[in-house]
Design a protein around this motif. Structure first.
Motif, PDB file in Angstrom:
ATOM      1  N   ASN A  48      -9.853  -2.901   3.522  1.00 53.36           N
ATOM      2  CA  ASN A  48      -9.147  -1.706   3.041  1.00 53.36           C
ATOM      3  C   ASN A  48      -8.763  -0.717   4.125  1.00 53.36           C
ATOM      4  O   ASN A  48      -8.713   0.486   3.901  1.00 53.36           O
ATOM      5  CB  ASN A  48      -9.965  -1.026   1.934  1.00 53.36           C
ATOM      6  N   THR A  49      -8.487  -1.236   5.333  1.00 54.25           N
ATOM      7  CA  THR A  49      -7.980  -0.374   6.403  1.00 54.25           C
ATOM      8  C   THR A  49      -6.478  -0.566   6.572  1.00 54.25           C
ATOM      9  O   THR A  49      -5.836   0.187   7.283  1.00 54.25           O
ATOM     10  CB  THR A  49      -8.661  -0.684   7.755  1.00 54.25           C
ATOM     11  N   GLN A  50      -5.896  -1.589   5.932  1.00 53.19           N
ATOM     12  CA  GLN A  50      -4.463  -1.842   6.078  1.00 53.19           C
ATOM     13  C   GLN A  50      -3.805  -1.676   4.709  1.00 53.19           C
ATOM     14  O   GLN A  50      -3.289  -2.642   4.131  1.00 53.19           O
ATOM     15  CB  GLN A  50      -4.249  -3.246   6.654  1.00 53.19           C
ATOM     16  N   VAL A  51      -3.872  -0.465   4.211  1.00 51.52           N
ATOM     17  CA  VAL A  51      -3.366  -0.203   2.863  1.00 51.52           C
ATOM     18  C   VAL A  51      -2.611   1.129   2.842  1.00 51.52           C
ATOM     19  O   VAL A  51      -2.817   1.979   3.702  1.00 51.52           O
ATOM     20  CB  VAL A  51      -4.519  -0.142   1.831  1.00 51.52           C
ATOM     21  N   CYS A  52      -1.724   1.271   1.858  1.00 52.10           N
ATOM     22  CA  CYS A  52      -0.970   2.501   1.689  1.00 52.10           C
ATOM     23  C   CYS A  52      -0.623   2.624   0.206  1.00 52.10           C
ATOM     24  O   CYS A  52      -0.906   1.707  -0.566  1.00 52.10           O
ATOM     25  CB  CYS A  52       0.293   2.481   2.558  1.00 52.10           C
ATOM     26  N   PRO A  53      -0.006   3.729  -0.216  1.00 51.09           N
ATOM     27  CA  PRO A  53       0.302   3.876  -1.647  1.00 51.09           C
ATOM     28  C   PRO A  53       1.114   2.716  -2.213  1.00 51.09           C
ATOM     29  O   PRO A  53       0.911   2.321  -3.372  1.00 51.09           O
ATOM     30  CB  PRO A  53       1.096   5.190  -1.688  1.00 51.09           C
TER      31      PRO A  53
END
Ligand code: ADP
Ligand code: MG
Ligand code: ZN
Length: 501
Positions: A48-53
């Protein structure tokens, strides 16, 4: 709970039934960013470090299409001899599963970007089977769930589940074959050979790292059986996410023997997904297959249609690599290898590495020899594939060049390679730091030779009498004195010169 599964003897399956296959391959593209947002597309990041809205499906977030993803999709379609749609759209595939927080997967439905192609597949004995491609479409990967607590790692019996959305939104191309019929006893081999050929092609296109072990290439195998006198296809099962070439072959074979045993007893095959279990080589039931109505597909309203111009498509056609099968034939002729030698290189995954080493300036014989012997041994010892060794073809070429110009002996060269593999830097740095240069300074060699001759006067006399074979003992002594860092050939010359022989 596990009922004993009856299996039919394979020979008997083939006598009574014709197998029908359909293969679905999902490939994750190696684009820098995800399909619809700017998040990094890399494997193995902290969860969950490569996530966005956008890829978390938060309300109001809007997708933006990754142009490189479309380009790769078209190149894959062209390499598979497909037609490229003049106009196509994305579709929403609606279902709820926690690894997909949008509650739908952005995919393509009845308007795939590529369709109606084929891939020629060469079997082990040289027979060529043409596998027809139904379509190749774009979609996005889902997140990953980890079920904690239960004994099996499955959701049943788990205490809780963890979700990692780094993979959510990673660009995927799904490549679906038409039904593959008429392969008989060779169906399992055809399935493996198809996935293997496709993997090589995708690798040559440089659109994916095609690591089955990391899930960047995944295969679902549909299998059904038709009795010899039947006129319609039987019901298929779909074995999901088979993650090695060998497993593809085993899964198909197992399904054939399992389904046959049910059919001869008058039973019927359920249309369901199944999971392949590596350890036992069997499949177990998954979920009952949804129909497309269940997914309530509709055109994606947040993305514009894709209408690749014919000029762009033709430009992309120019970027296609030489097909791997043809490249192999050419390379085999150039390197003058037998079929057997060639197959060994292919199986070792050494062709690309050797080619790249030759391109970096090494003669092909030496490049081949390094990769198939010393480096293969090191890969074996480390339990990794050849390509995963921490040495590049350019570095191997450099080591070969240092041997050629006399700076290194073969023995020293292996030590340099060890140093590079151990992360000690470039070959020249390893030579420097480990002090591995050949002693090429003749005066240093003369000193060692004179010492060795003085220590073994009887041998020295023999050489002076013309028994040049006796020089071997002196060469050995000098090599020992110089810790193997002398060029043995040069040492021998100097000994003979010194003894006037
Ligand atoms: P799904 O959405 O159910 O996965 P797809 O159309 O994506 O369906 O893929 C189904 C695959 O199964 C295709 O490769 C198709 O050719 C193949 N297939 C269809 N019917 C049969 C059958 N009776 N036996 C074996 N394979 C089949
Ligand atoms: Mg499918
Ligand atoms: Zn994102």
């Amino acid at each position: 709970m596990t009922a004993t599964v009856e299996l039919m003897d394979y020979e008997e399956v083939i006598e009574r039934f014709n197998p029908v296959l359909g293969l679905e391959v999902h490939v994750e593209l190696n684009t820098h960013t995800k399909m619809f947002c700017g998040c990094a597309n890399t494997f193995g990041g902290e969860p969950n470090t490569q996530v966005c809205p956008v890829c978390l499906g938060l309300p109001g977030a809007l997708p933006v299409l990754n142009a490189t993803g479309v380009e790769s999709a078209i190149r894959i379609g062209l390499a598979l001899n497909c037609e490229i749609a003049e106009w196509c759209r994305f579709a929403r595939k609606n279902y709820f599963y926690p690894d997909m927080p949008k509650n739908f997967q952005t995919s393509q439905y009845d308007e795939p970007i590529a369709f109606n192609g084929y891939l020629d597949v060469t079997l082990d004995d040289g027979e060529v089977v043409r596998v027809e491609i139904e379509r190749a479409h774009m979609e996005e990967d889902t997140g990953k769930s980890l079920h904690v607590g239960g004994a099996t790692g499955r959701i049943h019996g788990a205490e809780h589940s963890l979700l990692d959305y780094n993979r959510a939104g990673v660009p995927l191309i799904e490549i679906v074959t038409k039904t593959i019929e008429g392969t008989g006893a060779r169906a399992p081999e055809v399935a493996r050979a198809y996935v293997s050929t496709l993997r090589d092609l995708l690798k040559a296109l440089d659109v994916s790292d095609v690591r089955m072990d990391q899930g960047s290439l995944r295969c679902d195998a549909n299998v059904s059986l038709m009795a010899k006198d039947a006129t319609e296809f039987g019901t298929r099962t779909e074995t999901k996410n088979v993650n090695s070439l060998r497993s593809v072959e085993r899964a198909v074979r197992h399904e054939m023997t399992r389904q046959a045993a049910i059919l001869v007893q008058g039973g019927s095959i359920l249309q369901e997904t199944r999971h392949f279990e590596e350890a036992s080589g069997t499949t177990r039931a998954g979920r009952r297959k949804e129909t497309s109505e269940d997914y309530r597909y509709f055109p994606e309203p947040d993305l514009v249609p894709i209408a690749p111009s014919r000029e762009w498509v033709e430009e992309l056609r120019q970027t296609l690599p030489e097909p791997p099968a043809e490249r192999r034939k050419r390379v085999q002729a150039e390197w003058q290898l037998s079929d057997l030698e060639m197959r060994d290189l292919v199986n070792a995954g050494a062709i690309d590495l050797i080619t790249a080493t030759v391109e970096a300036g090494a003669p092909s014989g030496e490049a081949r020899s390094w990769w198939v012997s010393y480096l293969s041994q090191q890969a074996n010892n480390q339990g990794v594939e050849l390509g995963a060794l921490a040495i590049s073809p350019a570095q191997v070429a450099k080591v070969i060049a240092l041997v050629a110009d006399g700076s290194l002996t073969n023995k020293l060269a292996r030590e340099v390679v060890d140093g590079v593999l151990a992360g000690e830097g470039e070959p020249e740095q390893v030579v420097e730091q480990r002090g591995l240069k050949v002693v090429s300074d003749d005066s240093a060699l003369y000193a060692a030779i004179d010492e060795a001759l003085a220590a073994q006067p009887d041998v020295a006399d023999k050489i002076r009498d013309g028994k040049v074979a006796a020089a071997g003992a002196i060469v050995g002594a000098v090599m020992k004195a110089t810790k193997g860092q002398a060029d043995a050939k040069r040492v021998r010359e100097l000994i003979l010169e010194r003894c006037g022989a």
